[in-house]
Design a protein around this motif. Structure first.
Motif, PDB file in Angstrom:
ATOM      1  N   GLN A   1       8.835  -8.275 -12.809  1.00  0.00           N
ATOM      2  CA  GLN A   1       9.920  -8.318 -13.177  1.00  0.00           C
ATOM      3  C   GLN A   1      10.159  -6.732 -14.041  1.00  0.00           C
ATOM      4  N   ASP A   2      10.450  -5.733 -13.269  1.00  0.00           N
ATOM      5  CA  ASP A   2      10.899  -5.089 -14.454  1.00  0.00           C
ATOM      6  C   ASP A   2      12.082  -5.114 -14.007  1.00  0.00           C
ATOM      7  N   PRO A   3      12.542  -4.446 -15.460  1.00  0.00           N
ATOM      8  CA  PRO A   3      14.254  -4.197 -15.639  1.00  0.00           C
ATOM      9  C   PRO A   3      14.961  -3.173 -14.725  1.00  0.00           C
ATOM     10  N   GLY A   4      16.166  -4.091 -13.642  1.00  0.00           N
ATOM     11  CA  GLY A   4      17.366  -4.136 -13.410  1.00  0.00           C
ATOM     12  C   GLY A   4      16.475  -3.745 -11.933  1.00  0.00           C
ATOM     13  N   MET A   5      15.328  -4.570 -12.040  1.00  0.00           N
ATOM     14  CA  MET A   5      14.343  -4.446 -10.206  1.00  0.00           C
ATOM     15  C   MET A   5      14.510  -6.334 -10.159  1.00  0.00           C
ATOM     16  N   GLY A   6      13.947  -6.609  -8.925  1.00  0.00           N
ATOM     17  CA  GLY A   6      13.532  -7.966  -8.197  1.00  0.00           C
ATOM     18  C   GLY A   6      12.163  -8.039  -8.883  1.00  0.00           C
ATOM     19  N   LEU A   7      11.525  -9.320  -8.476  1.00  0.00           N
ATOM     20  CA  LEU A   7      10.393  -9.991  -8.226  1.00  0.00           C
ATOM     21  C   LEU A   7       8.400  -8.995  -6.817  1.00  0.00           C
ATOM     22  N   LYS A   8       8.784  -8.323  -7.467  1.00  0.00           N
ATOM     23  CA  LYS A   8       7.143  -7.760  -7.465  1.00  0.00           C
ATOM     24  C   LYS A   8       5.809  -8.718  -6.818  1.00  0.00           C
ATOM     25  N   LEU A   9       5.246  -8.812  -5.762  1.00  0.00           N
ATOM     26  CA  LEU A   9       4.329  -9.814  -5.417  1.00  0.00           C
ATOM     27  C   LEU A   9       3.283  -9.433  -6.216  1.00  0.00           C
ATOM     28  N   ILE A  10       1.897  -9.779  -7.503  1.00  0.00           N
ATOM     29  CA  ILE A  10       1.316  -9.478  -7.858  1.00  0.00           C
ATOM     30  C   ILE A  10      -0.082  -9.412  -6.778  1.00  0.00           C
ATOM     31  N   TYR A  11      -0.415 -11.182  -6.718  1.00  0.00           N
ATOM     32  CA  TYR A  11      -1.363 -11.581  -5.886  1.00  0.00           C
ATOM     33  C   TYR A  11      -1.006 -13.517  -5.510  1.00  0.00           C
ATOM     34  N   TYR A  12      -1.665 -13.068  -4.274  1.00  0.00           N
ATOM     35  CA  TYR A  12      -0.960 -14.844  -4.082  1.00  0.00           C
ATOM     36  C   TYR A  12      -1.872 -15.366  -3.686  1.00  0.00           C
ATOM     37  N   SER A  13      -2.215 -16.615  -3.531  1.00  0.00           N
ATOM     38  CA  SER A  13      -3.090 -17.519  -3.169  1.00  0.00           C
ATOM     39  C   SER A  13      -2.655 -18.545  -1.961  1.00  0.00           C
ATOM     40  N   VAL A  14      -3.410 -18.819  -1.576  1.00  0.00           N
ATOM     41  CA  VAL A  14      -2.980 -19.957   0.198  1.00  0.00           C
ATOM     42  C   VAL A  14      -3.925 -21.263   0.168  1.00  0.00           C
ATOM     43  N   GLY A  15      -4.296 -21.309  -0.974  1.00  0.00           N
ATOM     44  CA  GLY A  15      -5.911 -22.799  -1.791  1.00  0.00           C
ATOM     45  C   GLY A  15      -6.681 -22.553  -2.988  1.00  0.00           C
ATOM     46  N   ALA A  16      -7.261 -23.133  -2.693  1.00  0.00           N
ATOM     47  CA  ALA A  16      -8.619 -23.150  -4.074  1.00  0.00           C
ATOM     48  C   ALA A  16      -9.269 -21.860  -3.374  1.00  0.00           C
ATOM     49  N   GLY A  17     -10.097 -21.059  -3.965  1.00  0.00           N
ATOM     50  CA  GLY A  17     -11.360 -20.116  -3.914  1.00  0.00           C
ATOM     51  C   GLY A  17     -10.563 -18.916  -2.087  1.00  0.00           C
ATOM     52  N   ILE A  18      -9.371 -19.243  -3.105  1.00  0.00           N
ATOM     53  CA  ILE A  18      -8.380 -18.102  -1.170  1.00  0.00           C
ATOM     54  C   ILE A  18      -7.238 -17.258  -2.789  1.00  0.00           C
ATOM     55  N   THR A  19      -7.386 -16.398  -2.984  1.00  0.00           N
ATOM     56  CA  THR A  19      -6.763 -15.356  -3.123  1.00  0.00           C
ATOM     57  C   THR A  19      -6.435 -13.614  -1.653  1.00  0.00           C
ATOM     58  N   ASP A  20      -5.551 -13.396  -2.213  1.00  0.00           N
ATOM     59  CA  ASP A  20      -5.422 -11.895  -1.727  1.00  0.00           C
ATOM     60  C   ASP A  20      -3.847 -10.694  -2.314  1.00  0.00           C
ATOM     61  N   LYS A  21      -4.275  -9.304  -2.190  1.00  0.00           N
ATOM     62  CA  LYS A  21      -3.585  -8.658  -3.296  1.00  0.00           C
ATOM     63  C   LYS A  21      -1.915  -8.826  -2.204  1.00  0.00           C
ATOM     64  N   GLY A  22      -0.951  -8.817  -3.172  1.00  0.00           N
ATOM     65  CA  GLY A  22       0.404  -8.517  -2.926  1.00  0.00           C
ATOM     66  C   GLY A  22       0.808  -7.599  -3.088  1.00  0.00           C
ATOM     67  N   GLU A  23       2.128  -6.936  -2.848  1.00  0.00           N
ATOM     68  CA  GLU A  23       2.613  -5.511  -3.359  1.00  0.00           C
ATOM     69  C   GLU A  23       1.832  -4.628  -4.059  1.00  0.00           C
ATOM     70  N   VAL A  24       1.616  -4.725  -5.173  1.00  0.00           N
ATOM     71  CA  VAL A  24       1.349  -4.318  -6.680  1.00  0.00           C
ATOM     72  C   VAL A  24       0.463  -4.820  -7.587  1.00  0.00           C
ATOM     73  N   PRO A  25      -0.977  -4.999  -6.735  1.00  0.00           N
ATOM     74  CA  PRO A  25      -2.429  -5.246  -7.580  1.00  0.00           C
ATOM     75  C   PRO A  25      -2.793  -4.438  -8.284  1.00  0.00           C
ATOM     76  N   ASN A  26      -2.424  -3.389  -8.535  1.00  0.00           N
ATOM     77  CA  ASN A  26      -3.868  -2.183  -8.723  1.00  0.00           C
ATOM     78  C   ASN A  26      -3.469  -2.707 -10.853  1.00  0.00           C
ATOM     79  N   GLY A  27      -4.699  -3.090 -11.308  1.00  0.00           N
ATOM     80  CA  GLY A  27      -4.160  -3.280 -13.151  1.00  0.00           C
ATOM     81  C   GLY A  27      -4.552  -4.992 -13.371  1.00  0.00           C
ATOM     82  N   TYR A  28      -4.761  -5.373 -12.306  1.00  0.00           N
ATOM     83  CA  TYR A  28      -4.911  -7.234 -12.098  1.00  0.00           C
ATOM     84  C   TYR A  28      -5.918  -7.523 -11.365  1.00  0.00           C
TER      85      TYR A  28
END
Lengths: 110, 115
Positions: free
Chosen positions: A37-64
């Motif tokens: 969450q940056d000032p004046g902005m809503g929350l932006k999705l970086i990464y998500y996971s739907v279960g153990a061993g499974i991850t995927d990129k969100g809207e702003v994944p670079n650098g993470y």
């Protein structure tokens, strides 16, 4: 019942340093998320996971990066911190209709 | 990708009065959830109310209610009998099937409550 626990609450990093933001939930939720969450902005999705061993990129994944070795834990790794990563970070987990949030980590990169 | 738009960056209401916060969204899905979250200065994200798209009846939680207009893709929040403790940022959010059912947030509305 602790819910979603994030550590640390505050951190100052120097440019180029690395760190891991920890996130643990005790509700046995499969879905977990990292937002920034940056000032004046809503929350932006970086990464998500739907279960153990499974991850995927969100809207702003670079650098993470993330990993999900267990249902409970979903750490977020920052490599080579940059000033653009100064933000408030939230971890969340979700059941069928509702998301539960940690208290957030305020990260400053100087 | 779904988008959520909150067109009011700031709103002000007097104590005991009623205020409505606006939210529109864009989606091609027929079944989804919508939420309003409150974020006080402590930055904790607190669920205020949620609406399931297949339910025609508008959700209500005590002093908080929504006006859900599915065809218009509108989801406004009405706060009745406003209290000083209602002052906070309010975020409208939509669950996105495309990103593991993650919440997709609007930019927020800052609500000021005056005595």
């Amino acid at each position: 019942n602790a819910g979603v626990t994030q550590t640390p609450k505050f951190r100052i990093l120097k440019i180029g340093q690395s760190m891991t933001l920890q996130c643990t939930q005790d509700m046995n939720h499969n879905y977990m998320y990292w937002y920034r969450q940056d000032p004046g902005m809503g929350l932006k999705l970086i990464y998500y996971s739907v279960g153990a061993g499974i991850t995927d990129k969100g809207e702003v994944p670079n650098g993470y990066n993330v990993s999900r070795s267990t249902t409970e834990d979903f750490p977020l790794r920052l490599e080579l911190a940059a000033p653009s990563q100064t933000s408030v970070y939230f971890c969340a987990s979700r059941d069928r209709g509702h998301a539960f949030f940690g208290q957030g980590t305020r990260l400053t990169v100087v | 990708a779904q988008t959520v738009t909150q067109s009011q960056p700031e709103m002000s209401v007097q104590e005991a009065e009623t205020v409505t916060l606006s939210c529109t969204y864009d989606t091609s899905e027929s079944d989804y959830y919508l939420f309003w979250y409150k974020q006080p200065p402590s930055r904790q994200m607190i669920l205020v109310i949620r609406q399931e798209a297949y339910k025609q009846q508008n959700a209500t939680e005590n002093r908080f209610s929504v006006n859900f207009q599915k065809a218009a893709k509108s989801f406004s929040l009405k706060i009745s009998d406003s209290q000083l403790g209602d002052a906070a940022m309010y975020f409208c959010a939509y669950i996105s099937v495309d990103s593991g059912y993650a919440l997709n947030f609007g930019k927020g509305t800052s609500l000021l409550v005056t005595p």
